[in-house]
Design a protein around this motif. Structure first.
Motif, PDB file in Angstrom:
ATOM      1  N   THR A  51       1.049  -1.617   0.060  1.00  0.00           N
ATOM      2  CA  THR A  51      -0.148   0.116  -0.013  1.00  0.00           C
ATOM      3  C   THR A  51       1.104   1.085  -0.115  1.00  0.00           C
ATOM      4  OG1 THR A  51      -1.697  -1.273   1.455  1.00  0.00           O
ATOM      5  CG2 THR A  51      -1.752   0.766   1.039  1.00  0.00           C
ATOM      6  N   CYS A  75      -2.867  14.112  -1.980  1.00  0.00           N
ATOM      7  CA  CYS A  75      -2.976  13.075  -1.075  1.00  0.00           C
ATOM      8  C   CYS A  75      -4.306  13.756  -0.707  1.00  0.00           C
ATOM      9  CB  CYS A  75      -2.154  14.122   0.179  1.00  0.00           C
ATOM     10  SG  CYS A  75      -0.279  13.411   0.135  1.00  0.00           S
ATOM     11  N   ILE A  80      -6.545   8.521   0.893  1.00  0.00           N
ATOM     12  CA  ILE A  80      -7.469   7.956   1.682  1.00  0.00           C
ATOM     13  C   ILE A  80      -8.532   6.531   0.478  1.00  0.00           C
ATOM     14  CG2 ILE A  80      -9.474   7.383   2.617  1.00  0.00           C
ATOM     15  CD1 ILE A  80      -8.942   9.653   4.413  1.00  0.00           C
ATOM     16  N   THR A  83      -6.017   3.684  -0.368  1.00  0.00           N
ATOM     17  CA  THR A  83      -5.224   3.072   0.438  1.00  0.00           C
ATOM     18  C   THR A  83      -7.132   2.154   0.910  1.00  0.00           C
ATOM     19  OG1 THR A  83      -4.440   4.456   1.493  1.00  0.00           O
ATOM     20  CG2 THR A  83      -4.960   3.449   3.160  1.00  0.00           C
ATOM     21  N   ASP A  84      -8.284   2.451   0.498  1.00  0.00           N
ATOM     22  CA  ASP A  84      -9.369   2.071   0.694  1.00  0.00           C
ATOM     23  C   ASP A  84      -9.251   0.739  -0.350  1.00  0.00           C
ATOM     24  OD1 ASP A  84     -10.252   3.235   2.753  1.00  0.00           O
ATOM     25  OD2 ASP A  84     -11.935   4.598   2.140  1.00  0.00           O
ATOM     26  N   LYS A  95      -4.911   1.293   7.321  1.00  0.00           N
ATOM     27  CA  LYS A  95      -5.439   2.624   6.916  1.00  0.00           C
ATOM     28  C   LYS A  95      -3.955   3.612   8.033  1.00  0.00           C
ATOM     29  CE  LYS A  95      -7.433   2.627  11.551  1.00  0.00           C
ATOM     30  NZ  LYS A  95      -8.775   3.163  12.892  1.00  0.00           N
ATOM     31  N   ARG A  96      -4.058   4.687   7.818  1.00  0.00           N
ATOM     32  CA  ARG A  96      -2.607   5.404   8.673  1.00  0.00           C
ATOM     33  C   ARG A  96      -3.054   5.773   9.400  1.00  0.00           C
ATOM     34  NH1 ARG A  96      -0.054   8.835   4.167  1.00  0.00           N
ATOM     35  NH2 ARG A  96      -2.655   9.126   3.684  1.00  0.00           N
ATOM     36  N   ASN A 103      -5.067  14.934   8.342  1.00  0.00           N
ATOM     37  CA  ASN A 103      -6.593  14.719   7.736  1.00  0.00           C
ATOM     38  C   ASN A 103      -7.579  13.885   9.383  1.00  0.00           C
ATOM     39  OD1 ASN A 103      -8.889  13.775   6.813  1.00  0.00           O
ATOM     40  ND2 ASN A 103      -8.652  13.479   4.926  1.00  0.00           N
ATOM     41  N   LEU A 105      -9.473  12.583   9.910  1.00  0.00           N
ATOM     42  CA  LEU A 105      -9.853  10.833   9.236  1.00  0.00           C
ATOM     43  C   LEU A 105      -8.819   9.989   9.767  1.00  0.00           C
ATOM     44  CD1 LEU A 105     -12.589  11.257   6.072  1.00  0.00           C
ATOM     45  CD2 LEU A 105     -12.814  10.594   7.810  1.00  0.00           C
ATOM     46  N   ASN A 106      -7.656  11.034   9.743  1.00  0.00           N
ATOM     47  CA  ASN A 106      -6.720   9.886  10.071  1.00  0.00           C
ATOM     48  C   ASN A 106      -6.229  10.201  11.299  1.00  0.00           C
ATOM     49  OD1 ASN A 106      -5.688  10.659   6.628  1.00  0.00           O
ATOM     50  ND2 ASN A 106      -5.922   8.698   7.313  1.00  0.00           N
ATOM     51  N   TRP A 192       0.703   2.504  10.020  1.00  0.00           N
ATOM     52  CA  TRP A 192      -0.107   1.465   9.269  1.00  0.00           C
ATOM     53  C   TRP A 192      -0.771   0.748  10.471  1.00  0.00           C
ATOM     54  CZ3 TRP A 192      -1.396   2.340   4.913  1.00  0.00           C
ATOM     55  CH2 TRP A 192      -0.367   2.761   3.429  1.00  0.00           C
TER      56      TRP A 192
END
Length: 200
Positions: A51, A75, A80, A83-84, A95-96, A103, A105-106, A192
């Motif tokens: 990934t 980015c 994301i 990554t998905d 995920k990171r 972000n 979401l991270n 990760w």
């Protein structure tokens, strides 16, 4: 000149990938069978590394095309989803995360933050950071350190030192609540996190 830049980014990418997700000898607090631990750590390492390679390749292209500002656009819109897509390919969850997320979401959860603290302590002692593995809700979850290098610092370093002012302005445009600058080389940027189904 562009060809030279692409080659330099290629070298930087190789260094970046090699500095991350390579150590599989982490201590484990929940599993007793070291061979089983190694199996999951190796599996997760391969998933995280592949990934990282996909993200790194695309980031390298973006950097060569338009520098850090263009890479930030990549980015913001692609990291994301890419990554998905790798999670779907590997039939797993990946995920990171970070305690200083760019972000939201991270953002790391409580457990992930505790692992980040532990790995930072390893780095502060001058030790090589080690991944960890835990059993969480019946699944094996591996955590691999992401450590900064010179390439990272163009977007995550100190403003007006390694991060140019125009790059910092672009960061603020995309991420008004950014917490991910101020890093130096060999600091923990995040983890990760690879979630794997148990095979037994």
């Amino acid at each position: 000149m562009r060809k030279i830049n692409v080659n330099l980014w290629g070298i930087a990418l190789l260094v970046f990938v090699n500095l991350n997700c390579v150590n599989t000898k982490g201590k484990n607090t929940t599993m007793r069978d070291n061979s089983e631990e190694k199996l999951y750590l190796d599996l997760g390492k391969n998933i995280a590394a592949s990934t990282q390679a996909v993200l790194g390749k695309n980031l390298m292209i973006a950097m060569a095309k338009g520098g850090p500002e263009y890479a930030l656009e990549f980015c913001n819109s692609k990291a994301i989803p890419l990554t998905d897509s790798m999670a779907i390919e590997h039939k797993t969850a990946i995920k990171r995360v970070s305690d200083k997320a760019r972000n939201p979401l991270n953002e790391a959860n409580k457990l992930e933050k505790s692992i980040i603290v532990s790995i930072k302590e390893q780095l502060n002692k001058g030790d090589t950071p080690k991944p960890e593995i835990r059993e969480v809700k019946g699944k094996m979850v591996a955590y691999y350190p992401i450590v900064t290098n010179a390439m990272c610092l163009q977007c995550h370093g100190k403003v007006n030192e390694t991060v140019q002012q125009k790059t910092f302005e672009k960061i603020n445009d995309f991420y008004p609540n950014d917490k991910a600058t101020g890093y130096t080389v060999n600091q923990l940027r995040g983890l990760w996190v690879v979630e794997m189904q148990k095979t037994k």
